[in-house]
Write a protein that holds these residues in place. Sequence first.
Motif, short mmCIF file in Angstrom:
data_model
loop_
_atom_site.label_atom_id
_atom_site.label_comp_id
_atom_site.label_asym_id
_atom_site.label_seq_id
_atom_site.Cartn_x
_atom_site.Cartn_y
_atom_site.Cartn_z
N GLY A 120 0.80 -1.23 0.00
CA GLY A 120 0.00 0.00 0.00
C GLY A 120 0.83 1.27 0.00
N THR A 121 0.14 2.36 -0.26
CA THR A 121 0.78 3.67 -0.33
C THR A 121 0.51 4.45 0.94
OG1 THR A 121 -1.18 4.73 -1.26
CG2 THR A 121 0.35 3.77 -2.82
N GLU A 122 1.44 5.29 1.33
CA GLU A 122 1.22 6.18 2.47
C GLU A 122 2.00 7.47 2.24
OE1 GLU A 122 2.19 3.53 5.66
OE2 GLU A 122 4.33 3.54 5.26
N THR A 123 1.45 8.56 2.74
CA THR A 123 2.12 9.86 2.58
C THR A 123 2.34 10.47 3.95
OG1 THR A 123 1.13 10.16 0.41
CG2 THR A 123 1.99 12.12 1.48
N PHE A 124 3.58 10.88 4.18
CA PHE A 124 3.98 11.39 5.49
C PHE A 124 4.12 12.90 5.49
CE2 PHE A 124 5.28 7.01 5.75
CZ PHE A 124 5.05 6.68 7.08
N VAL A 125 3.73 13.48 6.62
CA VAL A 125 4.09 14.87 6.91
C VAL A 125 4.97 14.81 8.15
CG1 VAL A 125 1.96 15.76 5.91
CG2 VAL A 125 2.07 15.30 8.36
N LEU A 126 5.69 15.88 8.40
CA LEU A 126 6.59 15.86 9.54
C LEU A 126 5.80 15.89 10.84
CD1 LEU A 126 9.61 16.01 10.28
CD2 LEU A 126 9.24 18.43 10.64
N GLY A 127 6.25 15.13 11.80
CA GLY A 127 5.59 15.15 13.10
C GLY A 127 6.22 14.08 13.96
N LEU A 128 5.68 13.95 15.14
CA LEU A 128 6.19 12.91 16.02
C LEU A 128 5.43 11.64 15.71
CD1 LEU A 128 6.63 15.02 19.21
CD2 LEU A 128 8.39 14.18 17.66
N HIS A 129 6.17 10.56 15.59
CA HIS A 129 5.55 9.28 15.27
C HIS A 129 4.56 8.90 16.36
CE1 HIS A 129 9.25 8.87 17.51
NE2 HIS A 129 8.63 7.94 18.19
N ARG A 130 3.44 8.37 15.92
CA ARG A 130 2.43 7.97 16.91
C ARG A 130 2.57 6.49 17.26
NH1 ARG A 130 -1.79 11.53 14.80
NH2 ARG A 130 -1.26 13.55 15.71
N ASN A 131 3.28 5.74 16.45
CA ASN A 131 3.46 4.32 16.76
C ASN A 131 4.81 3.82 16.26
OD1 ASN A 131 3.24 3.48 13.99
ND2 ASN A 131 1.05 3.85 14.14
N GLU A 132 5.12 2.61 16.65
CA GLU A 132 6.42 2.01 16.32
C GLU A 132 6.66 1.90 14.82
OE1 GLU A 132 9.06 1.07 18.34
OE2 GLU A 132 7.88 2.33 19.69
N ASP A 133 5.58 1.61 14.07
CA ASP A 133 5.73 1.45 12.63
C ASP A 133 6.30 2.71 12.00
OD1 ASP A 133 4.67 -0.99 12.83
OD2 ASP A 133 2.77 -0.55 11.81
N LEU A 135 7.98 5.06 13.47
CA LEU A 135 9.34 5.29 13.93
C LEU A 135 10.31 4.46 13.09
CD1 LEU A 135 11.49 6.41 15.86
CD2 LEU A 135 11.01 4.50 17.39
N GLU A 136 9.92 3.23 12.83
CA GLU A 136 10.78 2.33 12.07
C GLU A 136 11.08 2.88 10.67
OE1 GLU A 136 10.40 -2.13 10.37
OE2 GLU A 136 9.30 -1.73 12.23
N ILE A 137 10.03 3.40 10.03
CA ILE A 137 10.23 3.89 8.66
C ILE A 137 11.05 5.18 8.67
CG2 ILE A 137 7.97 5.07 8.54
CD1 ILE A 137 7.91 4.31 5.62
N ALA A 138 10.83 6.03 9.67
CA ALA A 138 11.62 7.27 9.75
C ALA A 138 13.09 6.93 9.99
CB ALA A 138 11.09 8.17 10.86
N MET A 139 13.32 5.94 10.85
CA MET A 139 14.70 5.52 11.13
C MET A 139 15.39 5.03 9.87
SD MET A 139 14.57 3.28 14.56
CE MET A 139 15.05 3.96 16.12
N GLY A 206 9.10 11.47 12.05
CA GLY A 206 10.23 12.39 12.12
C GLY A 206 11.23 12.20 11.00
N PHE A 207 10.88 12.66 9.81
CA PHE A 207 11.81 12.57 8.69
C PHE A 207 12.70 13.81 8.65
CE2 PHE A 207 8.36 9.82 7.18
CZ PHE A 207 9.10 8.71 6.80
N LEU A 208 14.02 13.58 8.69
CA LEU A 208 14.97 14.70 8.70
C LEU A 208 14.82 15.61 7.49
CD1 LEU A 208 18.39 13.19 9.84
CD2 LEU A 208 17.05 14.96 11.00
N VAL A 209 14.62 15.02 6.33
CA VAL A 209 14.58 15.82 5.09
C VAL A 209 13.41 16.81 5.14
CG1 VAL A 209 13.25 14.17 3.67
CG2 VAL A 209 14.86 15.74 2.57
#
Length: 371
Positions: A120-133, A135-139, A206-209
């Motif tokens: 599936g597709t997902e689109t992120f905006v900057l923010g604090l991760h709400r769950n482990e998933d 966080l994992e992708i941002a890491m 939390g994506f740095l870019v």
Amino acid sequence: MLRSNSSLLLLLFCLAFTVFSNSSYSQSSSDKFVVVLDAGHGGEDPGNRGNGYYEKDIALKIVLKVGKELEKYEDLKVMYTRTTDVFIPLDKRAKIANDAKADLFVSIHCNGVANSAPSGTETFVLGLHRNEDNLEIAMKENSVIKFEDDYEVKYDGFDPTSPESYIGFTIMQEEFLDQSVLLANFVQNQFQGSLNLKNRGVKQAGFLVLRETYMPSVLIETGFLTNKTEGAFLNSKKGQQKLSNAIVDGINNYKNIINIKAIEAELSEYRVSSQDVMEDFSSVSFKVQLAASSRKIEPSPQNFKELSPITRHQENDLFKYLFGDTNNYVNAQTLKDKAKAEGYTSAFIVAFDSFGKKISIKEALKTRSSD
Ligand SMILES: [Zn+2]
């Protein structure tokens, strides 16, 4: 969870309303709307290698397709962080957008996880991760800074692979958050409407870019390379084209909402407000007239520069060729821009009532007017 179309539109309406009431939205100094497209990874950083594919290559191919399409629009300026297979540090990607005073920053990636099931597709905006998933992708996406020589200095001791680093993660994007969410919703909405991919929704992490940019910014995960079916789709020309078309439409929807002041001026004589116009006109169908001719031509996309759907409407001895079908006036504006970009420079919006009878735009818009 699948949201109904009407509740999604209501959500978009609320978000758009927030955007209008917020005077701080970014605007570039030139009168063109500047979009910076960022293909994730590159050079010695391959991104994820799900099913043997290269994320860096697929992300770049999608970006170039998005850019090629957007470049057709006169009121848009497209810039890239990379157009070839080179490594660009994350902070430099953001700097390119900041220096250009861009109106939008769109980073494109492909997902990858150890398990082959997720899709599936997902689109992120900057923010604090709400769950482990999240966080994992941002890491994972942030860990590319380890390819940069002095990353500890550049990112103030930030360690992309340590959860503790994310606790003090500063959010400098806050003032652009509403607009970023608006764009993210438009993109996901287009994915859901035109592609047979699972909609994982709009998320925060939390994506740095994204942290380093000073304008509305999103990071699109176009699908999972690690999923067999989805990986093959992402690696195909057809899949890349479909994904890029959806992203282009999402960006155009967003641009039209931001430019709604112009639409509003057009509407003032009909006593319709921009709030009204963002909602659906349930009894009206808006289409874009491309051409009128006494010749009867097959209403197929091949005859109309692949625009789809095409319908034919006969009026007396004249055949009118129409593109699109929507009961949302903002979407109709986007379709008109798309037709113009394909060379139909005199394209305009027409409206039909629920019986298929052509009505004037004024009559159509009055169906939502307050008087
Ligand atoms: Zn990536």
